[in-house]
Design a protein around this motif. Structure first.
Motif, PDB file in Angstrom:
ATOM      1  N   GLU A   1      -5.362   5.411   8.318  1.00 14.31           N
ATOM      2  CA  GLU A   1      -4.492   4.768   9.307  1.00 14.31           C
ATOM      3  C   GLU A   1      -4.267   3.286   9.018  1.00 14.31           C
ATOM      4  O   GLU A   1      -3.472   2.639   9.666  1.00 14.31           O
TER       5      GLU A   1
ATOM      6  N   SER B   1      -0.609  -0.898   7.232  1.00 16.65           N
ATOM      7  CA  SER B   1      -0.376  -0.903   5.789  1.00 16.65           C
ATOM      8  C   SER B   1      -1.308  -1.873   5.071  1.00 16.65           C
ATOM      9  O   SER B   1      -1.197  -2.067   3.865  1.00 16.65           O
TER      10      SER B   1
ATOM     11  N   THR C   1      -3.119  -0.359   2.021  1.00 15.91           N
ATOM     12  CA  THR C   1      -2.360   0.522   1.125  1.00 15.91           C
ATOM     13  C   THR C   1      -2.654   0.152  -0.331  1.00 15.91           C
ATOM     14  O   THR C   1      -2.634  -1.020  -0.688  1.00 15.91           O
TER      15      THR C   1
ATOM     16  N   PHE D   1       8.159  -1.667   0.996  1.00 11.53           N
ATOM     17  CA  PHE D   1       6.763  -1.238   0.911  1.00 11.53           C
ATOM     18  C   PHE D   1       6.673   0.241   1.276  1.00 11.53           C
ATOM     19  O   PHE D   1       7.277   0.668   2.253  1.00 11.53           O
ATOM     20  N   PHE D   2       5.935   0.997   0.487  1.00 12.78           N
ATOM     21  CA  PHE D   2       5.784   2.430   0.757  1.00 12.78           C
ATOM     22  C   PHE D   2       4.334   2.792   1.054  1.00 12.78           C
ATOM     23  O   PHE D   2       3.419   2.213   0.461  1.00 12.78           O
ATOM     24  N   ALA D   3       4.141   3.763   1.923  1.00 13.71           N
ATOM     25  CA  ALA D   3       2.807   4.325   2.101  1.00 13.71           C
ATOM     26  C   ALA D   3       2.483   5.140   0.850  1.00 13.71           C
ATOM     27  O   ALA D   3       3.361   5.761   0.252  1.00 13.71           O
ATOM     28  N   ASP D   4       1.200   5.116   0.504  1.00 14.77           N
ATOM     29  CA  ASP D   4       0.717   5.693  -0.743  1.00 14.77           C
ATOM     30  C   ASP D   4       1.040   7.164  -0.973  1.00 14.77           C
ATOM     31  O   ASP D   4       1.596   7.543  -1.999  1.00 14.77           O
TER      32      ASP D   4
ATOM     33  N   ILE E   1      14.146   0.062  10.169  1.00 11.63           N
ATOM     34  CA  ILE E   1      13.004   0.215  11.072  1.00 11.63           C
ATOM     35  C   ILE E   1      11.738   0.185  10.225  1.00 11.63           C
ATOM     36  O   ILE E   1      11.710   0.783   9.146  1.00 11.63           O
ATOM     37  N   GLU E   2      10.724  -0.507  10.717  1.00  7.08           N
ATOM     38  CA  GLU E   2       9.468  -0.571   9.954  1.00  7.08           C
ATOM     39  C   GLU E   2       8.542   0.579  10.327  1.00  7.08           C
ATOM     40  O   GLU E   2       8.673   1.176  11.402  1.00  7.08           O
ATOM     41  N   ASN E   3       7.598   0.865   9.450  1.00  4.45           N
ATOM     42  CA  ASN E   3       6.582   1.895   9.701  1.00  4.45           C
ATOM     43  C   ASN E   3       7.177   3.259  10.043  1.00  4.45           C
ATOM     44  O   ASN E   3       6.676   3.957  10.909  1.00  4.45           O
TER      45      ASN E   3
ATOM     46  N   LYS F   1       9.960  -1.823   6.023  1.00  9.72           N
ATOM     47  CA  LYS F   1       8.630  -1.931   5.413  1.00  9.72           C
ATOM     48  C   LYS F   1       7.678  -0.812   5.841  1.00  9.72           C
ATOM     49  O   LYS F   1       7.727  -0.345   6.977  1.00  9.72           O
ATOM     50  N   ASN F   2       6.791  -0.436   4.937  1.00  7.46           N
ATOM     51  CA  ASN F   2       5.779   0.597   5.173  1.00  7.46           C
ATOM     52  C   ASN F   2       6.418   1.939   5.483  1.00  7.46           C
ATOM     53  O   ASN F   2       6.079   2.621   6.443  1.00  7.46           O
TER      54      ASN F   2
ATOM     55  N   ASP G   1       7.225   6.742  10.096  1.00  5.86           N
ATOM     56  CA  ASP G   1       6.101   7.605   9.740  1.00  5.86           C
ATOM     57  C   ASP G   1       6.550   9.034   9.479  1.00  5.86           C
ATOM     58  O   ASP G   1       7.677   9.413   9.784  1.00  5.86           O
TER      59      ASP G   1
ATOM     60  N   SER H   1      -4.089  14.286   5.387  1.00  4.72           N
ATOM     61  CA  SER H   1      -4.439  12.903   5.061  1.00  4.72           C
ATOM     62  C   SER H   1      -5.821  12.486   5.568  1.00  4.72           C
ATOM     63  O   SER H   1      -6.404  11.549   5.050  1.00  4.72           O
TER      64      SER H   1
ATOM     65  N   ARG I   1      -3.562   9.651  15.710  1.00  7.71           N
ATOM     66  CA  ARG I   1      -2.203   9.120  15.550  1.00  7.71           C
ATOM     67  C   ARG I   1      -1.460   9.082  16.872  1.00  7.71           C
ATOM     68  O   ARG I   1      -1.472  10.059  17.624  1.00  7.71           O
TER      69      ARG I   1
ATOM     70  N   ARG J   1      -6.170   4.743   0.619  1.00 10.24           N
ATOM     71  CA  ARG J   1      -6.214   6.076   0.008  1.00 10.24           C
ATOM     72  C   ARG J   1      -7.384   6.842   0.616  1.00 10.24           C
ATOM     73  O   ARG J   1      -7.282   8.032   0.898  1.00 10.24           O
TER      74      ARG J   1
ATOM     75  N   PHE K   1       1.842   8.171  16.845  1.00 12.80           N
ATOM     76  CA  PHE K   1       3.244   8.115  16.448  1.00 12.80           C
ATOM     77  C   PHE K   1       4.118   8.726  17.538  1.00 12.80           C
ATOM     78  O   PHE K   1       3.688   9.621  18.260  1.00 12.80           O
TER      79      PHE K   1
ATOM     80  N   GLY L   1      -3.628   2.631   5.864  1.00 14.31           N
ATOM     81  CA  GLY L   1      -2.914   2.816   4.608  1.00 14.31           C
ATOM     82  C   GLY L   1      -3.804   3.110   3.416  1.00 14.31           C
ATOM     83  O   GLY L   1      -3.312   3.423   2.339  1.00 14.31           O
TER      84      GLY L   1
ATOM     85  N   SER M   1       4.513   6.155   6.273  1.00 10.60           N
ATOM     86  CA  SER M   1       3.090   6.135   6.620  1.00 10.60           C
ATOM     87  C   SER M   1       2.720   7.395   7.390  1.00 10.60           C
ATOM     88  O   SER M   1       3.581   8.063   7.953  1.00 10.60           O
ATOM     89  N   GLY M   2       1.431   7.698   7.409  1.00 11.81           N
ATOM     90  CA  GLY M   2       0.975   8.834   8.193  1.00 11.81           C
ATOM     91  C   GLY M   2       0.475   9.978   7.355  1.00 11.81           C
ATOM     92  O   GLY M   2      -0.332   9.786   6.452  1.00 11.81           O
TER      93      GLY M   2
ATOM     94  N   THR N   1      11.298  -3.402  15.798  1.00  7.02           N
ATOM     95  CA  THR N   1      10.395  -2.263  15.712  1.00  7.02           C
ATOM     96  C   THR N   1       9.379  -2.313  16.854  1.00  7.02           C
ATOM     97  O   THR N   1       9.074  -1.300  17.482  1.00  7.02           O
TER      98      THR N   1
END
Ligand code: SF4
Lengths: 470, 198
Positions: free
Chosen positions: A225, A194, A197, B103-106, B18-20, B76-77, B22, A129, A428, A229, A430, A227, B80-81, A316
């Motif tokens: 990061e 996002s 996005t 909502f989805f990541a691309d 859960i949002e985001n 949502k989202n 990844d 990505s 990242r 492209r 995450f 979202g 992602s990642g 979250t």
């Protein structure tokens, strides 16, 4: 009709438009690595098809490679098998292969620009990505999935709808100790992960005009990061000077022809964007993240926000802070640090190591910190040695590892242990990204340096007296 | 033909509010070492699903036998990642054919469409309704109708329509993929390549 930079490059590469569907987009350059390509090659075999333009694809091994003792056989059998598959597939299909130990080996998004594979006005894809990095040159560059890798290998095209356009302007001058990484983390913190996005972003304004090529790469790298492209910056003198004379850059007449095309690559004055945002660069501080996505970042002198003050679900957010072991209202400065990672396609270039060196010079690594300094390529590694940075590192108690993605995604042995805190120059944070249970704070090489010498999260500006930023 | 075609899917759902979410949660990087597409379903949500000693985490939804089905409902989202298609493979190989989110990541959305997982984007309100219904009764069924582009909560009859490009819809209902299409226009592509500026 007036066009944006993105329109110009995209439209030039549309082979065909499909009614009610995506565009068929021609890809100039395709970069592959060991992780996302094997199943694509398998697909070619199953379907019995060949690589259409092998000279447009370049292979390097980076995600899965060790960063010490690269001359020895790779110990992990699965990694070894995956690396071998890349070699076999590249050889079988006539693709340039820069494997482990090869002089040109390195992180795919670091070596692409270094060898002039990355050029303005090109379409570039890779199964990673952060391919958005190459947008720094005014190229359309983005990450694709393995099915698309197979499409590019077999037909040099992918099928995607054209993204919406966004321009992000950053005006003014950056303050002391504020680097391109901070600019990017700042934008992401404003937009959220996002917020872009569906868009392709063009970065414009004084801050990017004055930025070095490497800085622009860091910014474009992080586009994904939020979202987006991808992200891109219009090519200018800085770009052309960087590209000129590299191995795969056009030469002689081809250069003149290329320049004629490249000089057209600017957004027309009256072109409009689907969305346009402007930020004042002078208000940006050195940034750091405190949560488990790159949008959870803030100026380093701030306190961790309360759940009510952030966008998104409270559950979250609380899950995220719990994972990090942080609480609302905490000051981030002074938080303990166990690991420091300098590297990745975001901040693994020579300017990043120069910045890191500028702060550790004459200081000592904190005893509680394990530091991994991982150059993005052999060229970066050689520069670190030639410029005397390695001596500075050794003097301060650091060692240098060998090129690769390393702790950016922790696929090799470079894993941050569970529960430990890392200040990382990668992209990242995450959960588990840097190893199961690892707690990542993303920041610039300067913030990483300040943490490495003090052993806690530290505002680098307090250590800078006379900073020679490059 | 790259995957089973998709028309109407009637199924219970697994809720993950859960949002985001990844791609590193969907499939951690250390499971990306395969050279074939096998075993990814076992490692879907690996670190949320299992403890370090490989025992299942009792509080994670996939380990709760009450919830099952071919539809995964996320916050949502979603996705992602990273561009790793392995994330979509893990979803598919685990047994999901459809992911619902607001909502989805691309890249994740794209990858799903390329391998036969249908991403269904609904309004935040409808997503809430689904979560409420499924948590209240795990046997509550959803119907995803691709030809009609609708998603229905069968217990209440509430319905929303969703977007998908006619081209992708054709691919999904027939089980075709883009490579089949591109192979057919290869000469056109080669002709185009002769006139590029670079
Ligand atoms: S350094 Fe990290 S982000 Fe960059 S190519 Fe490697 S894994 Fe991807």
């Amino acid at each position: 009709m007036s066009k944006t930079l993105f329109d110009k490059v995209w439209d030039t590469h549309v082979v065909k438009k499909i009614e009610g569907g995506p565009d068929v987009l021609f890809i100039d350059r395709h970069l592959i690595h060991e992780v996302t390509s094997p199943v694509a090659f398998l697909g070619l075999k199953t379907r019995g098809i060949k690589v259409l333009y092998p000279e447009r694809t370049f292979a390097t091994a980076d995600h899965n490679t060790p960063t010490i003792n690269q001359h020895l056989p790779v110990a992990d059998p699965l990694s070894a098998k995956q690396l071998k598959a890349l070699e076999t597939n590249s050889n079988e299909y006539g693709i340039s292969y820069w494997g482990l130990g090869h002089q040109k080996n390195g992180i795919v998004h670091v070596v692409g620009p270094e060898y002039g594979i990355t050029q303005p006005g090109a379409t570039i894809v890779c199964g990673d990505s952060h391919t958005s990095t190459h947008g720094a040159f005014g190229a359309i560059a983005f990450g694709i999935g393995t099915s698309e890798v197979e499409m590019v290998l077999s037909t040099q095209c992918i099928m995607q709808p054209k993204a919406k356009s966004m321009r992000i302007n950053v005006i003014g001058k950056l303050g002391l100790g504020v680097t391109p990484k901070d600019v990017a983390l700042y934008i992401i913190s404003k937009l959220t992960t996002s917020g872009a996005t569906g868009y392709f972003v063009e970065y414009a304004g004084e801050v990017f005009e004055n930025m070095s090529m490497e800085g622009r790469m860091t910014v474009c790298n992080l586009s994904i990061e939020m979202g987006a492209r991808g992200g891109m910056i219009a090519p200018d003198e800085t770009t052309f000077n960087y590209v000129k004379g590299r191995e795969f850059s056009p030469k002689g007449e081809a250069w003149d022809k290329a320049m004629a095309y490249w000089l057209t690559l600017k957004t027309d004055a009256d072109a409009t964007f689907d969305k346009e945002l402007t930020f004042d660069g002078s208000t940006i501080e050195p940034m750091i993240t405190y949560g488990t996505n790159p949008g959870m970042g803030m100026g380093i002198s701030n306190h961790i926000p309360d759940a009510e003050d952030v966008e998104g679900g409270v559950t979250t957010y609380e899950k995220s802070l719990k994972y990090m072991g942080f609480s609302e209202g905490d000051s981030i400065v002074g938080k303990p640090v166990d690991f420091v990672f300098v590297g990745s396609c975001t901040n693994g270039r020579i300017e990043d190591f120069r910045a890191f060196a500028s702060l550790v010079k004459g200081r000592k690594k904190a005893d509680n910190v394990t530091a991994w300094l991982v150059p993005g390529s052999h060229i970066v590694e050689a520069q670190i040695k030639e410029e005397g940075l390695l001596d500075i590192f050794i003097e301060a108690g650091f060692t240098l590892r060998q090129p690769g993605c390393s702790a950016c995604l922790a696929m090799n042995d470079d894993k941050i242990p569970a529960g430990k805190y890392a200040v990382s120059t990668s992209n990242r944070n995450f959960e588990g990204r840097q190893g199961p249970g690892a707690r990542t704070m993303l920041a610039s090489p300067l913030v990483a340096a300040a943490a490495a010498v003090t052993g806690v999260v530290t505002d680098p500006r307090t250590l800078i007296h006379e900073l020679e930023l490059v | 033909m790259a995957y089973d075609n998709f028309n109407i899917l009637k199924s219970t759902a697994v809720p993950l509010p859960i949002e985001n979410v990844d791609t590193d949660q969907l499939i951690p990087a250390r499971f990306l070492k395969a050279t074939e597409r096998v075993g990814f379903g076992d490692n879907l949500f690996r670190d949320w699903r299992y403890n370090a000693d490989n025992t299942p985490k009792q509080d994670f939804i996939l380990n709760n036998p009450v919830y099952s089905g071919k539809i995964l409902v996320g916050g949502k989202n979603f996705g992602s990642g990273s561009s790793r298609e392995h994330a979509a493979w893990a979803v598919y190989d685990y047994g999901f054919r459809c992911v619902v989110s607001s909502f989805f990541a691309d890249i994740f959305r794209n990858n799903c469409l390329n391998i036969g997982v249908l991403p269904v984007q609904v309004s935040p309100e409808f997503l809430e309704k689904i979560f409420t219904a499924v948590f209240a009764d795990p046997r509550a069924e959803l119907e995803v109708n691709l030809p009609e582009q609708t998603i229905t909560l069968l217990s209440t009859g509430e319905q929303e329509s969703f977007e998908i490009s006619p081209y992708k819809k054709g691919n999904m209902t027939n089980g075709f993929d883009d490579i089949d299409y591109l192979q057919n226009i290869k000469t056109e592509i080669q002709e185009f390549a002769l006139h590029l500026p670079l």
